[in-house]
Design an enzyme around this catalytic site. Sequence first.
Site, short mmCIF file in Angstrom:
data_model
loop_
_atom_site.label_atom_id
_atom_site.label_comp_id
_atom_site.label_asym_id
_atom_site.label_seq_id
_atom_site.Cartn_x
_atom_site.Cartn_y
_atom_site.Cartn_z
CD GLU A 91 -18.84 -55.76 32.55
OE1 GLU A 91 -18.52 -54.87 31.75
OE2 GLU A 91 -19.81 -55.68 33.32
CB CYS A 104 -10.27 -52.46 28.88
SG CYS A 104 -10.93 -51.75 30.38
CB CYS A 111 -15.48 -51.29 42.20
SG CYS A 111 -14.34 -49.92 42.50
CB CYS A 115 -17.02 -43.36 40.88
SG CYS A 115 -15.30 -43.41 41.40
CB CYS A 118 -18.59 -45.88 37.94
SG CYS A 118 -17.82 -47.42 37.45
N GLY A 161 -13.07 -52.44 39.14
CA GLY A 161 -12.14 -52.55 40.25
C GLY A 161 -11.18 -51.39 40.33
CD GLU A 162 -8.21 -47.59 42.43
OE1 GLU A 162 -8.92 -46.97 41.64
OE2 GLU A 162 -6.97 -47.56 42.38
CB SER A 193 -6.94 -46.28 35.11
OG SER A 193 -7.88 -45.28 35.41
CG ASN A 292 -19.82 -45.74 27.50
OD1 ASN A 292 -20.35 -45.59 26.39
ND2 ASN A 292 -18.61 -46.21 27.65
CB CYS A 335 -16.80 -49.29 33.91
SG CYS A 335 -15.76 -48.19 32.97
N1 SAH Z 1 -10.87 -47.66 39.54
C1 SAH Z 1 -10.00 -47.25 38.48
C2 SAH Z 1 -10.11 -48.06 37.21
C3 SAH Z 1 -11.48 -48.47 36.76
S1 SAH Z 1 -12.52 -47.20 36.11
C4 SAH Z 1 -10.21 -45.78 38.21
O1 SAH Z 1 -11.05 -45.16 38.84
O2 SAH Z 1 -9.48 -45.22 37.40
C5 SAH Z 1 -11.76 -46.75 34.58
C6 SAH Z 1 -12.19 -45.39 34.05
O3 SAH Z 1 -13.52 -45.44 33.53
C7 SAH Z 1 -12.19 -44.33 35.12
O4 SAH Z 1 -11.65 -43.13 34.62
C8 SAH Z 1 -13.67 -44.19 35.41
O5 SAH Z 1 -13.93 -43.01 36.05
C9 SAH Z 1 -14.25 -44.33 34.03
N2 SAH Z 1 -15.70 -44.60 33.98
C10 SAH Z 1 -16.48 -45.19 34.91
N3 SAH Z 1 -17.76 -45.24 34.52
C11 SAH Z 1 -17.81 -44.66 33.29
C12 SAH Z 1 -18.85 -44.40 32.37
N4 SAH Z 1 -20.11 -44.76 32.62
N5 SAH Z 1 -18.53 -43.78 31.21
C13 SAH Z 1 -17.25 -43.43 30.93
N6 SAH Z 1 -16.22 -43.66 31.77
C14 SAH Z 1 -16.49 -44.27 32.94
#
Ligand code: SAH
Length: 347
Positions: A91, A104, A111, A115, A118, A161-162, A193, A292, A335
């Site tokens: 995406e 983005c 990933c 988390c 996510c 992804g990270e 990020s 979200n 995401c």
């Molecule tokens: N892995 C990296 C980059 C991808 S996530 C990281 O963790 O930063 C990018 C951002 O989107 C992160 O801050 C993540 O915590 C956030 N994110 C993930 N799911 C989300 C959601 N459902 N709503 C809002 N932000 C979200």
Amino acid sequence: MSKKSIYDLTHQAMKDQFTAWGFSSFKADQLFNWLYRKKISDFDLMSDMSKAQKSLLNDTYGTTTLHLVERQQSKDGTVKYLFGFDDAKVECVRMHYHFGYSVCISSQVGCNMGCKFCASGLLKKQRDLTAGEMVQQVLYVAKELEPLNERVKNIVIMGTGEPFDNYENVMDFCAIVNHPKGLEIGARHITISTCGIVPKIRLFADQHHQYNLAISLHAPTNALRDTLMPVNHAYPLEELMDALSYYASKNNRKITFEYILLRHVNDTDEHAIALAKLVKGLCAYVNLIPYNAVDENGFQGVDMGVALRFYDVLMKHGVKATLRARHGDDIDAACGQLRAKREGVFR
Ligand code: SAH
């Protein structure tokens, strides 16, 4: 095995390649011009390449591997793309701000960070993306903006992804899109990020990159962060904050902390005060993110009143903060949501 893509090559790698072939390293400037200024990838159309050079390029490198699978456009102008490669889908999101267009991008297919809030983690990591696969996401959007006389101004590596779990490729990607002979996206307009991979934060600090660093924090204590982000078991807050102090000591740059406000989870005054204490002393900037909703995991966002109150407490405790605006509410903009839907993770 398929050929390496020309989009994987940094400007330096291209210079080295032409030199190794016995040509002037200046050819790299010309090739970058074709790929990223004229946005043409067919070597045979590159009029300043000799027959021998075209043939070497054709034999050695592939070109475009990305295709569009699905495109959703929100009422607010946000566009979400599902891109396909031979073996995977990723995406990408285009957002329109007052300063211009921001993209983005995803850095991995799936990933492994897990988390809890996510959607990306619903699909485990299949593989890393190459630098060229990240470049092609930006290039696709850049091409789409050209007829509008617009360009990509800003890049955030915040898709699936990270990025620090794919460090080398992400750094090559940044070098490619940043290069003055190519897309020329300013280093300060590129944000990486990370959820907090401590050794890579230290490496990033040592390398003195000018790209922005954003840390996905989401909780001000280990007890809470442990429940939301498994990475905290490997790199607890003390280690993370130590690495960030180290980064601050080596680079005079601000650090952005991302904090999704989750209802009844991390949204009280006490959380805000603890957060302020944690980041104090660093040149910190807290980005409060509206959540979200992801269908499957039960978390909820907070209403505006709660968000503003949290913001006020942070400001009162001397921490700069912003409330991020919502983008793409009416499309699958969280995401990993679009891809997860397409791959049948949601009902
Ligand atoms: N892995 C990296 C980059 C991808 S996530 C990281 O963790 O930063 C990018 C951002 O989107 C992160 O801050 C993540 O915590 C956030 N994110 C993930 N799911 C989300 C959601 N459902 N709503 C809002 N932000 C979200």
